[in-house]
Design an enzyme around this catalytic site. Sequence first.
Site, PDB file in Angstrom:
ATOM      1  N   ASP A 204       0.851  -1.190   0.000  1.00  0.00           N
ATOM      2  CA  ASP A 204       0.000   0.000   0.000  1.00  0.00           C
ATOM      3  C   ASP A 204       0.889   1.243   0.000  1.00  0.00           C
ATOM      4  O   ASP A 204       2.114   1.132  -0.075  1.00  0.00           O
ATOM      5  CB  ASP A 204      -0.923   0.012   1.227  1.00  0.00           C
ATOM      6  CG  ASP A 204      -0.165   0.224   2.542  1.00  0.00           C
ATOM      7  OD1 ASP A 204       1.084   0.323   2.517  1.00  0.00           O
ATOM      8  OD2 ASP A 204      -0.817   0.306   3.586  1.00  0.00           O
ATOM      9  N   ASP A 206       1.404   4.798   2.330  1.00  0.00           N
ATOM     10  CA  ASP A 206       1.002   5.405   3.606  1.00  0.00           C
ATOM     11  C   ASP A 206       1.383   6.881   3.647  1.00  0.00           C
ATOM     12  O   ASP A 206       2.509   7.229   3.299  1.00  0.00           O
ATOM     13  CB  ASP A 206       1.717   4.688   4.764  1.00  0.00           C
ATOM     14  CG  ASP A 206       1.526   3.189   4.730  1.00  0.00           C
ATOM     15  OD1 ASP A 206       0.425   2.732   5.074  1.00  0.00           O
ATOM     16  OD2 ASP A 206       2.480   2.461   4.346  1.00  0.00           O
ATOM     17  N   ASP A 288      -3.283   4.413   2.794  1.00  0.00           N
ATOM     18  CA  ASP A 288      -3.606   4.786   4.173  1.00  0.00           C
ATOM     19  C   ASP A 288      -3.285   6.259   4.385  1.00  0.00           C
ATOM     20  O   ASP A 288      -2.164   6.697   4.107  1.00  0.00           O
ATOM     21  CB  ASP A 288      -2.780   3.961   5.179  1.00  0.00           C
ATOM     22  CG  ASP A 288      -3.252   2.522   5.273  1.00  0.00           C
ATOM     23  OD1 ASP A 288      -4.422   2.259   4.933  1.00  0.00           O
ATOM     24  OD2 ASP A 288      -2.458   1.665   5.694  1.00  0.00           O
TER      25      ASP A 288
HETATM   26  N1  CTP Z   1       0.585   1.076  11.378  1.00  0.00           N
HETATM   27  C1  CTP Z   1      -0.048   1.503  12.509  1.00  0.00           C
HETATM   28  N2  CTP Z   1      -1.367   1.186  12.717  1.00  0.00           N
HETATM   29  C2  CTP Z   1      -2.048   0.449  11.816  1.00  0.00           C
HETATM   30  C3  CTP Z   1      -1.413   0.017  10.642  1.00  0.00           C
HETATM   31  C4  CTP Z   1      -0.072   0.353  10.453  1.00  0.00           C
HETATM   32  O1  CTP Z   1       0.567   2.161  13.322  1.00  0.00           O
HETATM   33  N3  CTP Z   1      -3.311   0.144  12.037  1.00  0.00           N
HETATM   34  C5  CTP Z   1       1.996   1.423  11.166  1.00  0.00           C
HETATM   35  C6  CTP Z   1       2.859   0.188  11.230  1.00  0.00           C
HETATM   36  O2  CTP Z   1       3.353  -0.019  12.517  1.00  0.00           O
HETATM   37  C7  CTP Z   1       3.949   0.519  10.266  1.00  0.00           C
HETATM   38  C8  CTP Z   1       3.355   1.551   9.314  1.00  0.00           C
HETATM   39  O3  CTP Z   1       2.144   1.959   9.895  1.00  0.00           O
HETATM   40  O4  CTP Z   1       4.991   1.130  10.953  1.00  0.00           O
HETATM   41  C9  CTP Z   1       3.159   1.006   7.946  1.00  0.00           C
HETATM   42  O5  CTP Z   1       2.367  -0.167   7.978  1.00  0.00           O
HETATM   43  P1  CTP Z   1       2.085  -1.033   6.690  1.00  0.00           P
HETATM   44  O6  CTP Z   1       1.595  -0.194   5.591  1.00  0.00           O
HETATM   45  O7  CTP Z   1       1.190  -2.136   7.119  1.00  0.00           O
HETATM   46  O8  CTP Z   1       3.489  -1.713   6.383  1.00  0.00           O
HETATM   47  P2  CTP Z   1       4.742  -1.192   5.559  1.00  0.00           P
HETATM   48  O9  CTP Z   1       5.901  -1.245   6.475  1.00  0.00           O
HETATM   49  O10 CTP Z   1       4.463   0.118   4.911  1.00  0.00           O
HETATM   50  O11 CTP Z   1       4.957  -2.321   4.477  1.00  0.00           O
HETATM   51  P3  CTP Z   1       4.168  -2.486   3.077  1.00  0.00           P
HETATM   52  O12 CTP Z   1       5.149  -2.122   2.030  1.00  0.00           O
HETATM   53  O13 CTP Z   1       3.799  -3.928   3.036  1.00  0.00           O
HETATM   54  O14 CTP Z   1       2.972  -1.601   3.090  1.00  0.00           O
HETATM   55 MN    MN Z   2       2.673   0.420   3.815  1.00  0.00          MN
HETATM   56 MN    MN Z   3      -0.414   0.829   5.579  1.00  0.00          MN
END
Ligand code: CTP
Ligand code: MN
Ligand code: MN
Length: 364
Positions: A204, A206, A288
Amino acid sequence: PKPNIDPTAVLIKAYACQRRTPLKHHNSFLTDALEILSQNAEYNDNEGRSVAFRRAASVLKALPYRVKNMEDLKSLPCLGDHSQRVIKEILEDGSSREVESTRQSDKFQAMKALTGIFGVGVRTADRWFREGLRSPDDLFRTGQQLNRAQQAGVQYYDDLQKPVTKAEADVISDIVEKAVRAVLPGAEIRLMGGFRRGKEVGHDVDFLITHPEEGKEEGLMPKITNWLEEQGLLLYQKTTRNSYLEKMDGPARAPNNMDRFERCFSIFKLQTGSERASVSGWRAVRVDLVVSPYSQFAFATLGWTGSKLFERELRRWAGQEKHMSLSSHALFDSKQNLYLRAKTEEEIFAYLGLEFIPPSERNA
Ligand code: CTP
Ligand code: MN
Ligand code: MN
Ligand code: MN
């Protein structure tokens, strides 16, 4: 030629937040295996076991050399008996029977497919598995009751399985910036998560949004999503209001990685393909969005950069070693009974008595 590294001379600290963990490392052949076992433990609701395997994998990611034999592991922390057995088997035979049979198992594959649907957690996936369901197609076929998020998850399943590239993340950054600037001039937008850590792909994109004048950010999200919706850029969105109260959420509350910022879990409709050939299509991308008050921005930045294990280890370090409580909102010092304010991530590492680790080295 690379100078030979003496593995016994390499000191690896016990907490992931004390170490530098680059994105690319030398031991994927071991960490991939340990992460399968971690994932499987998570699917079986065994969090302790899941974290143990993930910590073991993370230690190997921090090594400046490729593990050749068990001697190389002698002075390393976090490697339990089980992890060592798995590593030994891979070093000797090229693979681990336990890992391979886990990977092939009906349960593992079904849980992976089902939890891979946006809006589906381990609990729901497990219930469906016990009812005999194995894939998104089975849900459709058997007419399962799905909530709005899960419906979108099934509808856009194929797109959401495809990794999001950095180039796509940059296009989405431009869109988000345009949206935010249109509804709140002067707001700041930061790309977070895996892309901030230097990843080339992600599941995703963020974003963290704030405004230097505290209070201006209140109620911002609905304005952003309205703007995006009017432009036809949203396929799905669910906004949750900010529910953080320092008095209630601070020291008294059990450590929890779920923050209380105003947030939006969304699916963007991203235009793709070349305009010149006029074969312009689109794909679905998970985005997100999080809004933070300016005074919490440093904590929110640290909390949303990840990796998840790095965050978990930061909180564990704070609690166990410093008698402090860290969240994405604040840092509370239990000994002094006060909140420690910070404007930058560097200040937070300093309060915690940790060397600053840049985002690109937080890939624990
Ligand atoms: N996070 C959070 N609360 C959530 C979801 C995520 O605080 N409900 C934080 C996670 O701890 C992380 C960051 O947001 O530090 C990013 O989460 P995520 O998008 O799930 O993972 P990524 O590290 O960005 O990996 P990816 O490339 O798979 O998205
Ligand atoms: Mn992410
Ligand atoms: Mn995320
Ligand atoms: Mn290296």
